[in-house]
Design a protein around this motif. Structure first.
Motif, PDB file in Angstrom:
ATOM      1  N   PRO B 168       0.815  -1.221   0.000  1.00 41.17           N
ATOM      2  CA  PRO B 168       0.000   0.000   0.000  1.00 41.17           C
ATOM      3  C   PRO B 168       0.842   1.261   0.000  1.00 41.17           C
ATOM      4  CG  PRO B 168      -0.432  -1.335   1.957  1.00 41.17           C
ATOM      5  CD  PRO B 168       0.733  -1.942   1.251  1.00 41.17           C
ATOM      6  N   PHE B 169       2.153   1.115   0.186  1.00 46.44           N
ATOM      7  CA  PHE B 169       2.940   2.333   0.360  1.00 46.44           C
ATOM      8  C   PHE B 169       3.416   2.919  -0.959  1.00 46.44           C
ATOM      9  CE2 PHE B 169       2.554   1.347   4.625  1.00 46.44           C
ATOM     10  CZ  PHE B 169       2.839   0.012   4.785  1.00 46.44           C
ATOM     11  N   LEU B 170       3.307   2.181  -2.056  1.00 49.06           N
ATOM     12  CA  LEU B 170       3.808   2.644  -3.337  1.00 49.06           C
ATOM     13  C   LEU B 170       2.640   2.629  -4.319  1.00 49.06           C
ATOM     14  CD1 LEU B 170       6.539   3.532  -4.277  1.00 49.06           C
ATOM     15  CD2 LEU B 170       7.032   1.178  -4.966  1.00 49.06           C
ATOM     16  N   LEU B 171       2.181   3.812  -4.726  1.00 52.94           N
ATOM     17  CA  LEU B 171       0.977   3.909  -5.545  1.00 52.94           C
ATOM     18  C   LEU B 171       1.345   4.412  -6.941  1.00 52.94           C
ATOM     19  CD1 LEU B 171      -1.374   5.624  -2.908  1.00 52.94           C
ATOM     20  CD2 LEU B 171      -1.136   3.170  -3.401  1.00 52.94           C
ATOM     21  N   ASP B 172       1.097   3.578  -7.965  1.00 51.73           N
ATOM     22  CA  ASP B 172       1.390   3.990  -9.341  1.00 51.73           C
ATOM     23  C   ASP B 172       0.421   5.073  -9.772  1.00 51.73           C
ATOM     24  OD1 ASP B 172       3.542   2.366  -9.730  1.00 51.73           O
ATOM     25  OD2 ASP B 172       2.383   0.705 -10.589  1.00 51.73           O
ATOM     26  N   ARG B 228     -12.510   7.683  -9.720  1.00 50.22           N
ATOM     27  CA  ARG B 228     -11.895   7.075  -8.537  1.00 50.22           C
ATOM     28  C   ARG B 228     -10.375   7.071  -8.724  1.00 50.22           C
ATOM     29  NH1 ARG B 228     -10.958   1.212  -6.290  1.00 50.22           N
ATOM     30  NH2 ARG B 228     -10.540   0.651  -8.437  1.00 50.22           N
ATOM     31  N   GLY B 229      -9.634   7.443  -7.706  1.00 54.42           N
ATOM     32  CA  GLY B 229      -8.172   7.459  -7.806  1.00 54.42           C
ATOM     33  C   GLY B 229      -7.604   8.789  -8.260  1.00 54.42           C
ATOM     34  N   SER B 230      -8.468   9.750  -8.602  1.00 56.23           N
ATOM     35  CA  SER B 230      -7.974  11.086  -8.948  1.00 56.23           C
ATOM     36  C   SER B 230      -7.322  11.709  -7.710  1.00 56.23           C
ATOM     37  CB  SER B 230      -9.122  11.995  -9.407  1.00 56.23           C
ATOM     38  OG  SER B 230      -9.665  11.551 -10.632  1.00 56.23           O
ATOM     39  N   VAL B 231      -6.142  12.325  -7.906  1.00 52.57           N
ATOM     40  CA  VAL B 231      -5.468  13.023  -6.809  1.00 52.57           C
ATOM     41  C   VAL B 231      -5.677  14.517  -7.026  1.00 52.57           C
ATOM     42  CG1 VAL B 231      -3.327  13.383  -5.558  1.00 52.57           C
ATOM     43  CG2 VAL B 231      -3.768  11.179  -6.679  1.00 52.57           C
ATOM     44  N   GLN B 232      -6.576  15.072  -6.221  1.00 47.67           N
ATOM     45  CA  GLN B 232      -6.969  16.464  -6.365  1.00 47.67           C
ATOM     46  C   GLN B 232      -6.202  17.306  -5.346  1.00 47.67           C
ATOM     47  OE1 GLN B 232     -11.337  17.955  -6.755  1.00 47.67           O
ATOM     48  NE2 GLN B 232     -10.907  18.077  -4.589  1.00 47.67           N
ATOM     49  N   VAL B 233      -5.872  18.541  -5.734  1.00 46.74           N
ATOM     50  CA  VAL B 233      -5.109  19.404  -4.823  1.00 46.74           C
ATOM     51  C   VAL B 233      -5.909  20.681  -4.523  1.00 46.74           C
ATOM     52  CG1 VAL B 233      -2.925  20.574  -4.401  1.00 46.74           C
ATOM     53  CG2 VAL B 233      -2.970  18.510  -5.824  1.00 46.74           C
ATOM     54  N   ALA B 261      -5.233  -0.591  -9.997  1.00 49.16           N
ATOM     55  CA  ALA B 261      -4.654  -1.408  -8.916  1.00 49.16           C
ATOM     56  C   ALA B 261      -4.216  -0.517  -7.756  1.00 49.16           C
ATOM     57  CB  ALA B 261      -3.475  -2.222  -9.451  1.00 49.16           C
ATOM     58  N   ALA B 262      -3.658   0.652  -8.075  1.00 41.81           N
ATOM     59  CA  ALA B 262      -3.209   1.547  -7.006  1.00 41.81           C
ATOM     60  C   ALA B 262      -4.404   2.142  -6.262  1.00 41.81           C
ATOM     61  CB  ALA B 262      -2.331   2.657  -7.577  1.00 41.81           C
ATOM     62  N   SER B 266      -4.918   1.901  -2.342  1.00 40.20           N
ATOM     63  CA  SER B 266      -5.087   3.083  -1.480  1.00 40.20           C
ATOM     64  C   SER B 266      -6.225   2.881  -0.490  1.00 40.20           C
ATOM     65  CB  SER B 266      -5.323   4.337  -2.325  1.00 40.20           C
ATOM     66  OG  SER B 266      -6.626   4.349  -2.866  1.00 40.20           O
ATOM     67  N   ALA B 267      -7.135   1.955  -0.790  1.00 35.74           N
ATOM     68  CA  ALA B 267      -8.258   1.677   0.111  1.00 35.74           C
ATOM     69  C   ALA B 267      -7.815   0.894   1.343  1.00 35.74           C
ATOM     70  CB  ALA B 267      -9.351   0.901  -0.629  1.00 35.74           C
TER      71      ALA B 267
END
Lengths: 200, 282
Positions: B168-172, B228-233, B261-262, B266-267
């Protein structure tokens, strides 16, 4: 038109404005492999089956400017409103209009559902009379009833179900804005034209 | 039937209700889809059969009929009728047998699948509970009786292939639609520095703490569709990862998007744990 990446299964297509958004959303919704279409203010998000992504990307890239700016042919929905909202008098005071005039201006416009968001079936309507542009409530209500007909800023909306909300309430409707058994479940889709009509 | 004797945060989830985003309906579904599919395949269920998404192993139930169950995702120790079963085991619960999960050694969400699937009414084609819109069956509570569906196919004789424990620590992460809203230094920071998960695992989104990501431009972004999985700032420069019950649109720029998969992995990251984003295709 710009096509931007959005992960392994989606594309974000950026265009000039709402008319192009609605035309593009309609053009691409029926394409094989497209699972979800999310029209927004200036973009359309397409979610696809992973194997269909490349094909959909080429198809979108080949669309001509005419195809993405086609005349809007959204259907029209008339919503019957009881103008008994808690903020009707307040809106009249803020705008310097009589309540009768507020109602006349609210029913006098034709609105367009620009996009949906906030909650299932909640459509952001453009086309509100500039005389009715009032800010949101300073403190949102913890519960706005389902069917509440409301305005805020340059937008109008109808709350599909009871939820917290900071828009000013002019009245309510018995119309069902969201029905999971219906197809599509939302009464208003992006591009739908909306008018309000006063009843009883 | 399964009788729930005690439950923490337990939701019924399948693969969600894609196809209704234009009506403002989130996709929802299992937060770790790979784990749900693995559990269902082990039992011969369709990939998307409804199962229980159990947070931190807080579940105790009794089988009112003979059922076949298995657990995937966070490896919560599974005790059935006094016996502890190894992770991934297919377990027969005789009528009257009790099943109890315990806190898993890693991860957040375990998926308890039952042969035949949990049988609940579908809303817009899905049995998933959506915490944002409230659609789908309510959260599972002590006293609930859950119906079990009819089996649809043979149980595999050998374990079906399924992914091992996540890292879980490495997210593509793939480039997001608005990476050009950020300075090149911000992109470099995002792709190299660790970020800490700050709050409880939320199916709408997970906030991260770490180096602030500076924007290269000012102004507001008009709300736009997100996945799902979007990284918003947001304006504070601290990224957040959208989960399965994210709103259909977001109002802040998306710098990157996790692979499927990432997003699953992350869940399983607990509050306080760190993640790093590994660039793919930047």
């Amino acid at each position: 038109m710009r096509i931007l990446p959005s992960g392994e299964r989606a594309l974000l297509i950026e265009v000039d404005g709402p008319t192009a958004v609605h035309a593009l959303a309609r053009a691409l919704a029926q394409v094989a492999g497209v699972i979800d279409v999310v029209p927004a203010a200036r973009t359309v998000l397409l979610t696809c089956a992973p194997e269909a992504l490349d094909g959909v990307r080429s198809l979108a890239a080949d669309l001509t400017p005419e195809e993405v700016s086609a005349a809007d042919t959204g259907e029209e929905v008339v919503i019957d409103v009881h103008y008994d909202g808690e903020d009707l008098d307040g809106v009249a005071r803020m705008t310097g209009l009589s309540t009768t005039e507020v109602i006349a201006r609210h029913t006098g416009a034709t609105y367009t559902a620009d996009f949906l968001g906030f909650a299932p079936g909640f459509a952001y309507l453009s086309g509100l009379d500039p005389a009715l542009h009032v800010p949101r409530l300073d403190t949102p209500r913890t519960s706005v009833p389902a069917g509440a007909v409301a305005i805020a800023g340059d937008r109008a909306a109808v709350y599909p179900r009871s939820s917290p909300g900071g828009w000013r309430l002019l009245g309510h409707t018995d119309a069902v804005l969201f029905d999971p058994e219906a197809d599509p479940p939302a009464l208003l889709q992006a591009g739908t034209r909306v008018r309000f009509r006063e009843v009883g | 039937m399964l009788r729930v004797l005690d439950a923490g945060l337990v939701l019924i989830e399948d693969l969600g209700r894609a196809g209704h985003a234009s009506s403002g309906v989130p996709v929802s579904g299992a937060a770790d889809q790979g784990a749900l599919v693995a559990a269902n395949r082990r039992l011969g269920n369709p990939d998307g059969a409804p199962a229980l998404e159990v947070m931190l192993g807080q579940l105790h139930l009794r089988a009112e009929q003979e059922v076949l169950v298995t657990l995937a995702g966070a490896p919560a120790p599974l005790r059935a009728d006094g016996m502890v079963h190894p992770p991934g085991a297919v377990v027969m619960l005789p009528a009257g047998a009790e099943l109890m999960l315990r806190t898993p050694p890693w991860g957040l969400r375990s998926y308890l699948a039952v042969r035949g699937g949990i049988d609940v009414p579908r809303v817009l084609g899905s049995a998933s509970h959506d915490v944002l819109s409230g659609l789908g069956p309510p959260p599972v509570q002590a006293g609930d009786v859950l119906a079990v569906g009819a089996p649809t196919g043979p149980v595999p004789t050998a374990d079906a292939d399924h992914p091992g424990p996540h890292t879980p620590f490495l997210l593509d992460v793939l480039p997001g639609p608005r990476r050009d809203w950020f300075t090149s230094e911000a992109v470099e920071t995002f792709l190299s520095e660790p970020y800490t998960v700050t709050d409880t695992g939320d199916r709408v989104g997970v906030r991260l703490d770490g180096p602030v990501l500076e924007r290269a431009r000012s102004g507001e972004l008009a709300s736009e569709g997100v996945v799902r999985g979007s990284v918003q700032v947001p304006p504070d420069g601290k990224p957040l990862i959208f989960g399965p019950d994210h709103p259909v649109t977001g109002g802040y720029p998306v710098i990157g998007v996790l692979t499927e998969a990432a997003a699953d992995a992350s869940a399983q990251v607990r509050p306080g744990q760190q993640v790093r984003f590994r660039h793919r295709g930047w």
